[in-house]
Design a protein around this motif. Sequence first.
Motif, PDB file in Angstrom:
ATOM      1  N   HIS A   2       4.053   3.876   1.929  1.00  0.00           N
ATOM      2  CA  HIS A   2       3.863   4.378   3.285  1.00  0.00           C
ATOM      3  C   HIS A   2       2.372   4.442   3.584  1.00  0.00           C
ATOM      4  O   HIS A   2       1.569   4.750   2.712  1.00  0.00           O
ATOM      5  CB  HIS A   2       4.452   5.776   3.444  1.00  0.00           C
ATOM      6  CG  HIS A   2       5.886   5.861   3.073  1.00  0.00           C
ATOM      7  ND1 HIS A   2       6.888   5.405   3.891  1.00  0.00           N
ATOM      8  CD2 HIS A   2       6.502   6.321   1.961  1.00  0.00           C
ATOM      9  CE1 HIS A   2       8.058   5.589   3.296  1.00  0.00           C
ATOM     10  NE2 HIS A   2       7.836   6.139   2.121  1.00  0.00           N
ATOM     11  N   PHE A   3       2.028   4.171   4.820  1.00  0.00           N
ATOM     12  CA  PHE A   3       0.655   4.303   5.279  1.00  0.00           C
ATOM     13  C   PHE A   3       0.627   5.363   6.362  1.00  0.00           C
ATOM     14  O   PHE A   3       1.542   5.467   7.170  1.00  0.00           O
ATOM     15  CB  PHE A   3       0.136   2.967   5.834  1.00  0.00           C
ATOM     16  CG  PHE A   3      -0.004   1.909   4.785  1.00  0.00           C
ATOM     17  CD1 PHE A   3      -1.175   1.776   4.061  1.00  0.00           C
ATOM     18  CD2 PHE A   3       1.040   1.037   4.516  1.00  0.00           C
ATOM     19  CE1 PHE A   3      -1.315   0.805   3.089  1.00  0.00           C
ATOM     20  CE2 PHE A   3       0.913   0.057   3.547  1.00  0.00           C
ATOM     21  CZ  PHE A   3      -0.261  -0.051   2.834  1.00  0.00           C
ATOM     22  N   ARG A   4      -0.433   6.152   6.371  1.00  0.00           N
ATOM     23  CA  ARG A   4      -0.591   7.199   7.376  1.00  0.00           C
ATOM     24  C   ARG A   4      -2.010   7.131   7.925  1.00  0.00           C
ATOM     25  O   ARG A   4      -2.942   6.780   7.212  1.00  0.00           O
ATOM     26  CB  ARG A   4      -0.347   8.578   6.776  1.00  0.00           C
ATOM     27  CG  ARG A   4       1.067   8.712   6.236  1.00  0.00           C
ATOM     28  CD  ARG A   4       1.434  10.155   6.027  1.00  0.00           C
ATOM     29  NE  ARG A   4       2.751  10.272   5.463  1.00  0.00           N
ATOM     30  CZ  ARG A   4       3.888  10.223   6.151  1.00  0.00           C
ATOM     31  NH1 ARG A   4       3.853  10.048   7.449  1.00  0.00           N
ATOM     32  NH2 ARG A   4       5.044  10.350   5.556  1.00  0.00           N
ATOM     33  N   ALA A   5      -2.152   7.478   9.190  1.00  0.00           N
ATOM     34  CA  ALA A   5      -3.473   7.520   9.804  1.00  0.00           C
ATOM     35  C   ALA A   5      -4.288   8.621   9.135  1.00  0.00           C
ATOM     36  O   ALA A   5      -3.768   9.685   8.805  1.00  0.00           O
ATOM     37  CB  ALA A   5      -3.344   7.781  11.296  1.00  0.00           C
ATOM     38  N   TRP A   6      -5.579   8.352   8.913  1.00  0.00           N
ATOM     39  CA  TRP A   6      -6.457   9.336   8.282  1.00  0.00           C
ATOM     40  C   TRP A   6      -7.379   9.907   9.344  1.00  0.00           C
ATOM     41  O   TRP A   6      -8.047   9.169  10.082  1.00  0.00           O
ATOM     42  CB  TRP A   6      -7.259   8.680   7.158  1.00  0.00           C
ATOM     43  CG  TRP A   6      -8.120   9.638   6.399  1.00  0.00           C
ATOM     44  CD1 TRP A   6      -7.780  10.884   5.976  1.00  0.00           C
ATOM     45  CD2 TRP A   6      -9.462   9.428   5.976  1.00  0.00           C
ATOM     46  NE1 TRP A   6      -8.814  11.472   5.300  1.00  0.00           N
ATOM     47  CE2 TRP A   6      -9.872  10.587   5.282  1.00  0.00           C
ATOM     48  CE3 TRP A   6     -10.354   8.380   6.098  1.00  0.00           C
ATOM     49  CZ2 TRP A   6     -11.134  10.729   4.732  1.00  0.00           C
ATOM     50  CZ3 TRP A   6     -11.616   8.509   5.534  1.00  0.00           C
ATOM     51  CH2 TRP A   6     -11.993   9.682   4.857  1.00  0.00           C
ATOM     52  N   GLY A  52       6.242  -4.494  -7.574  1.00  0.00           N
ATOM     53  CA  GLY A  52       6.827  -5.192  -6.433  1.00  0.00           C
ATOM     54  C   GLY A  52       6.681  -4.454  -5.117  1.00  0.00           C
ATOM     55  O   GLY A  52       7.274  -4.835  -4.112  1.00  0.00           O
ATOM     56  N   PHE A  53       5.869  -3.391  -5.101  1.00  0.00           N
ATOM     57  CA  PHE A  53       5.734  -2.564  -3.897  1.00  0.00           C
ATOM     58  C   PHE A  53       5.175  -3.355  -2.721  1.00  0.00           C
ATOM     59  O   PHE A  53       5.704  -3.298  -1.617  1.00  0.00           O
ATOM     60  CB  PHE A  53       4.850  -1.340  -4.164  1.00  0.00           C
ATOM     61  CG  PHE A  53       5.404  -0.432  -5.219  1.00  0.00           C
ATOM     62  CD1 PHE A  53       6.530   0.342  -4.966  1.00  0.00           C
ATOM     63  CD2 PHE A  53       4.815  -0.365  -6.464  1.00  0.00           C
ATOM     64  CE1 PHE A  53       7.045   1.184  -5.931  1.00  0.00           C
ATOM     65  CE2 PHE A  53       5.329   0.471  -7.440  1.00  0.00           C
ATOM     66  CZ  PHE A  53       6.448   1.240  -7.175  1.00  0.00           C
ATOM     67  N   PHE A  54       4.086  -4.088  -2.956  1.00  0.00           N
ATOM     68  CA  PHE A  54       3.473  -4.836  -1.858  1.00  0.00           C
ATOM     69  C   PHE A  54       4.379  -5.955  -1.377  1.00  0.00           C
ATOM     70  O   PHE A  54       4.509  -6.175  -0.171  1.00  0.00           O
ATOM     71  CB  PHE A  54       2.100  -5.396  -2.258  1.00  0.00           C
ATOM     72  CG  PHE A  54       1.002  -4.389  -2.131  1.00  0.00           C
ATOM     73  CD1 PHE A  54       0.420  -4.119  -0.904  1.00  0.00           C
ATOM     74  CD2 PHE A  54       0.549  -3.700  -3.240  1.00  0.00           C
ATOM     75  CE1 PHE A  54      -0.597  -3.182  -0.774  1.00  0.00           C
ATOM     76  CE2 PHE A  54      -0.464  -2.763  -3.127  1.00  0.00           C
ATOM     77  CZ  PHE A  54      -1.040  -2.503  -1.894  1.00  0.00           C
ATOM     78  N   HIS A  86      11.121 -13.579  -3.919  1.00  0.00           N
ATOM     79  CA  HIS A  86      10.656 -12.361  -3.253  1.00  0.00           C
ATOM     80  C   HIS A  86       9.139 -12.317  -3.055  1.00  0.00           C
ATOM     81  O   HIS A  86       8.634 -11.457  -2.339  1.00  0.00           O
ATOM     82  CB  HIS A  86      11.102 -11.118  -4.032  1.00  0.00           C
ATOM     83  CG  HIS A  86      10.452 -11.012  -5.365  1.00  0.00           C
ATOM     84  ND1 HIS A  86      10.964 -11.639  -6.476  1.00  0.00           N
ATOM     85  CD2 HIS A  86       9.338 -10.376  -5.771  1.00  0.00           C
ATOM     86  CE1 HIS A  86      10.188 -11.383  -7.512  1.00  0.00           C
ATOM     87  NE2 HIS A  86       9.197 -10.627  -7.109  1.00  0.00           N
ATOM     88  N   ASP A  87       8.399 -13.226  -3.678  1.00  0.00           N
ATOM     89  CA  ASP A  87       6.941 -13.219  -3.570  1.00  0.00           C
ATOM     90  C   ASP A  87       6.487 -13.562  -2.155  1.00  0.00           C
ATOM     91  O   ASP A  87       7.017 -14.484  -1.531  1.00  0.00           O
ATOM     92  CB  ASP A  87       6.315 -14.209  -4.555  1.00  0.00           C
ATOM     93  CG  ASP A  87       6.416 -13.755  -5.995  1.00  0.00           C
ATOM     94  OD1 ASP A  87       6.473 -12.537  -6.226  1.00  0.00           O
ATOM     95  OD2 ASP A  87       6.431 -14.621  -6.885  1.00  0.00           O
ATOM     96  N   GLN A  88       5.503 -12.825  -1.672  1.00  0.00           N
ATOM     97  CA  GLN A  88       4.949 -13.033  -0.336  1.00  0.00           C
ATOM     98  C   GLN A  88       3.539 -13.593  -0.473  1.00  0.00           C
ATOM     99  O   GLN A  88       2.702 -13.009  -1.159  1.00  0.00           O
ATOM    100  CB  GLN A  88       4.897 -11.703   0.422  1.00  0.00           C
ATOM    101  CG  GLN A  88       6.237 -11.039   0.610  1.00  0.00           C
ATOM    102  CD  GLN A  88       7.140 -11.831   1.530  1.00  0.00           C
ATOM    103  OE1 GLN A  88       6.724 -12.252   2.599  1.00  0.00           O
ATOM    104  NE2 GLN A  88       8.365 -12.053   1.109  1.00  0.00           N
ATOM    105  N   PRO A  89       3.237 -14.734   0.174  1.00  0.00           N
ATOM    106  CA  PRO A  89       1.892 -15.297   0.061  1.00  0.00           C
ATOM    107  C   PRO A  89       0.865 -14.460   0.830  1.00  0.00           C
ATOM    108  O   PRO A  89       1.183 -13.796   1.816  1.00  0.00           O
ATOM    109  CB  PRO A  89       2.031 -16.685   0.679  1.00  0.00           C
ATOM    110  CG  PRO A  89       3.166 -16.557   1.632  1.00  0.00           C
ATOM    111  CD  PRO A  89       4.108 -15.553   1.013  1.00  0.00           C
ATOM    112  N   LEU A  90      -0.358 -14.496   0.362  1.00  0.00           N
ATOM    113  CA  LEU A  90      -1.459 -13.788   0.999  1.00  0.00           C
ATOM    114  C   LEU A  90      -2.088 -14.669   2.071  1.00  0.00           C
ATOM    115  O   LEU A  90      -2.067 -15.896   1.975  1.00  0.00           O
ATOM    116  CB  LEU A  90      -2.522 -13.446  -0.045  1.00  0.00           C
ATOM    117  CG  LEU A  90      -2.050 -12.611  -1.230  1.00  0.00           C
ATOM    118  CD1 LEU A  90      -3.095 -12.619  -2.325  1.00  0.00           C
ATOM    119  CD2 LEU A  90      -1.733 -11.202  -0.782  1.00  0.00           C
TER     120      LEU A  90
END
Length: 101
Positions: A2-6, A52-54, A86-90
């Motif tokens: 999860h990402f949250r605004a700082w 595998g989170f990203f 499942h791999d996602q390229p950058l």
Amino acid sequence: MHFRAWDGVPPAGVDECGLPAPGAGPAVVPDVVLVPCVAFTRSGYRLGYGGGFFDRWLAQHPGVTAVGIAWSRAEVDETRFAPQAHDQPLALMLTERGVAL
């Protein structure tokens, strides 16, 4: 993941790994994420740290630009690394030598 605004205030909470983390606040989807890499290929695939989170998060957020961060010596030949389904390229890879992709 999860990402949250700082808001600039030091985090008051601690996450499940014992790291400082915001306790509350709205979740956000960033435009760009920095992705740590153990290894990477010229075609933009990476070997991460095993959770595998990203890859899972990026699959759910296809509009986010993923920028890998690694040492240049972590580049591996395409023949030595076969991406899995499942791999996602950058979109981009940054090393101490500059842009690698």
